[in-house]
Write an enzyme that holds these catalytic residues in place. Structure first.
Site, mmCIF file in Angstrom:
data_model
loop_
_atom_site.group_PDB
_atom_site.id
_atom_site.type_symbol
_atom_site.label_atom_id
_atom_site.label_comp_id
_atom_site.label_asym_id
_atom_site.label_seq_id
_atom_site.Cartn_x
_atom_site.Cartn_y
_atom_site.Cartn_z
ATOM 1 N N LYS A 1 2.516 11.313 7.040
ATOM 2 C CA LYS A 1 1.713 11.107 8.254
ATOM 3 C C LYS A 1 2.262 11.807 9.506
ATOM 4 C CE LYS A 1 -0.992 7.339 6.519
ATOM 5 N NZ LYS A 1 -0.745 6.132 5.753
ATOM 6 N N PHE B 1 0.866 -1.179 0.000
ATOM 7 C CA PHE B 1 0.000 0.000 0.000
ATOM 8 C C PHE B 1 0.900 1.226 0.000
ATOM 9 C CE2 PHE B 1 -2.192 3.646 1.620
ATOM 10 C CZ PHE B 1 -3.364 3.608 0.900
ATOM 11 N N ASP C 1 9.378 3.079 2.032
ATOM 12 C CA ASP C 1 8.167 3.852 2.315
ATOM 13 C C ASP C 1 7.877 3.721 3.812
ATOM 14 O OD1 ASP C 1 5.685 4.920 2.733
ATOM 15 O OD2 ASP C 1 4.720 3.944 1.025
HETATM 16 C C1 PLP Z 1 -0.876 6.202 4.253
HETATM 17 C C2 PLP Z 1 0.222 5.676 3.428
HETATM 18 C C3 PLP Z 1 0.579 6.271 2.209
HETATM 19 C C4 PLP Z 1 -0.227 7.372 1.569
HETATM 20 O O1 PLP Z 1 -0.289 8.523 2.339
HETATM 21 P P1 PLP Z 1 -1.448 9.610 2.016
HETATM 22 O O2 PLP Z 1 -1.073 10.777 2.882
HETATM 23 O O3 PLP Z 1 -2.741 8.971 2.425
HETATM 24 O O4 PLP Z 1 -1.408 9.907 0.582
HETATM 25 C C5 PLP Z 1 1.680 5.782 1.535
HETATM 26 N N1 PLP Z 1 2.384 4.756 2.023
HETATM 27 C C6 PLP Z 1 2.076 4.144 3.196
HETATM 28 C C7 PLP Z 1 2.910 3.018 3.678
HETATM 29 C C8 PLP Z 1 0.970 4.570 3.933
HETATM 30 O O5 PLP Z 1 0.635 3.953 5.052
#
Ligand code: PLP
Length: 426
Positions: free
Chosen positions: A274, A146, A233
């Site tokens: 985040k 994700f 990520d």
């Molecule tokens: C939440 C998330 C994203 C996307 O972030 P948004 O601010 O919702 O666009 C990307 N990678 C990971 C691992 C996430 O948990």
């Protein structure tokens, strides 16, 4: 309805139902206030927040230091665009690059934008530094990933719901099984056109899948040996969530403040979002060293809001809180208690089969099929019992409270969770 009248839950839900796109399926709880580990609904009922806005609110709701940073900077200068310099961005860039140990940062706003930025950076590096022929670059991703919701990102998702009928898809991605070094090695060695490997150190949305302790180190070594960029990520796992500043810090048991943890894996490109703002503002970032970041020249990438003075001030405050309140150490300590207590319960239970995770990013697997609504019903009952959590996939419930929680609060929450699970015992 006048703004002075209190809105009922039913009214708030009806408004979203009628006027908002139906792209989410929230629990039927309407919140209007948050402080630290708590949120309150419109009827004044208090809950422990065990989602933390998908790990954006690591520093707790409405942290005064972060809120003050927003207020002060908003009163002074909120947005210049990058057409001009401002006196906050450079200070923030120095701060965050020192904080995470990289030469440079590229500031964006949301997680998905930061992932897109990392992919573009990786491709450009591949053509200009690695010498891959234009349009031939491939980036390896993992099954169950994700990384956000843009057209390119969903192109390499294997979640049908996220993908179906959003094609045609962006080309240039190869998916391999997660936590499988041999599969990664095979693909990396299969072609000269592999530019990067994009990976979540723990797969959060997929259901908090924690890989083998040596997976990331072995993957990084493979990348290095084959001149492939290792792209982490850490939008969900980063910023103390998993008991160390970054989840690529591995799982050694040393103190979270140490600099060089035994299994530390330095990504070539690090993606953050985040909790970079403590949930107060959309702030994301891509970090890399000069040899990579310098391939981006003026006009080749950007964002009107990326690196704005409010974002810069907020991110510095939010990272300052993480350090000063020792949130990584706290997440590490409380996470162990959480898993130990749940493990002891699961040994006696037939409703839950497994607890897994790291630090305060954990999931409990419910003993039912993926299609069942048992996990959803448990979350509805948890809310009635004063604790908010959400299923990730079908029968998996993620538990990720703000990292400012005390041990006493965590033990109270474990009590609520176990007592609620007992109501569903078969
Ligand atoms: C939440 C998330 C994203 C996307 O972030 P948004 O601010 O919702 O666009 C990307 N990678 C990971 C691992 C996430 O948990």
């Amino acid at each position: 309805m006048s703004v002075l009248e209190k809105m009922t839950s039913a009214e708030a839900i009806a408004l979203e139902e009628k006027y908002g796109a139906h792209n989410y399926h929230p629990l039927p709880v309407v919140l209007n206030r948050g402080e630290g580990v708590y949120v309150w609904d419109v009827d004044g009922k208090k809950y422990y927040d065990f989602l933390s806005a998908y790990s954006a609110v690591n520093q707790g709701h409405c942290h005064p230091r972060i809120v003050d940073a927003i207020i002060e900077q908003s009163k002074t200068l909120a947005l210049t665009s990058r057409a001009f310099y401002n006196d906050k961005l450079g200070v923030y860039e120095e701060f965050i690059t020192n904080y995470f140990g990289f030469d440079k940062v590229l500031p964006m706003n949301t997680g998905a934008e930061a992932v897109e930025t990392a992919l573009k950076l990786c491709r450009k590096w591949a053509y200009e530094k690695k010498g891959i022929n234009e349009n031939d670059a491939q980036i390896i991703v993992c099954d169950g990933n994700f990384h956000g919701r843009t057209t390119t990102i969903i192109s390499f998702s294997n979640d049908e719901n996220a993908r179906k009928n959003f094609g045609p898809y962006t080309a240039g991605f190869i998916s391999v099984p997660y936590d499988d070094v041999a599969a990664l090695e095979k693909v990396i060695k299969s072609s000269k056109n592999i530019a990067g490997f994009l990976v979540e150190p723990i797969q959060g949305e997929a259901g908090v899948y924690t890989p083998a302790t040596d997976y990331l180190a072995k993957a990084k070594a493979l990348c290095e040996a084959n001149n492939v960029l290792f792209i982490a990520d850490e939008v969900q796992t980063g910023i103390a969530r998993t008991g160390s500043l970054l989840a690529v810090c591995g799982s050694c048991s040393c103190d979270a403040t140490c600099e060089k943890q035994a299994t530390y894996v330095q990504p070539d490109i690090l993606i953050l979002g985040k909790a970079l703002s403590g949930g107060a503002y959309p702030v994301s970032a891509v970090l890399a060293n000069d040899s990579i970041m310098n391939v981006i020249k003026p006009g080749q990438h950007g964002s009107t809001f990326g690196g704005n003075p409010v974002a810069a001030a907020v991110a510095m405050a939010a990272l300052g809180v993480v350090t000063d309140e020792k949130l990584a150490v706290n997440a590490r300590k409380l996470g162990k208690i959480f898993r130990d207590e749940l493990d002891a319960f699961i040994a006696t239970s037939n409703i839950a089969t497994l607890v897994r995770g790291k630090g305060l990013l954990n999931a409990v697997v419910i003993n039912d099929t993926e299609e069942s609504d048992t996990a959803w019903n448990i979350c509805v009952r948890l809310a009635e019992n004063g604790l908010l959590a959400k299923p990730t996939h079908g029968n998996i419930i993620r538990f990720a409270p703000p990292l400012v929680m005390t041990e006493e609060e965590l033990r109270a929450c474990v009590g609520i969770i176990i007592n609620t699970l007992k109501e569903f015992e078969k």
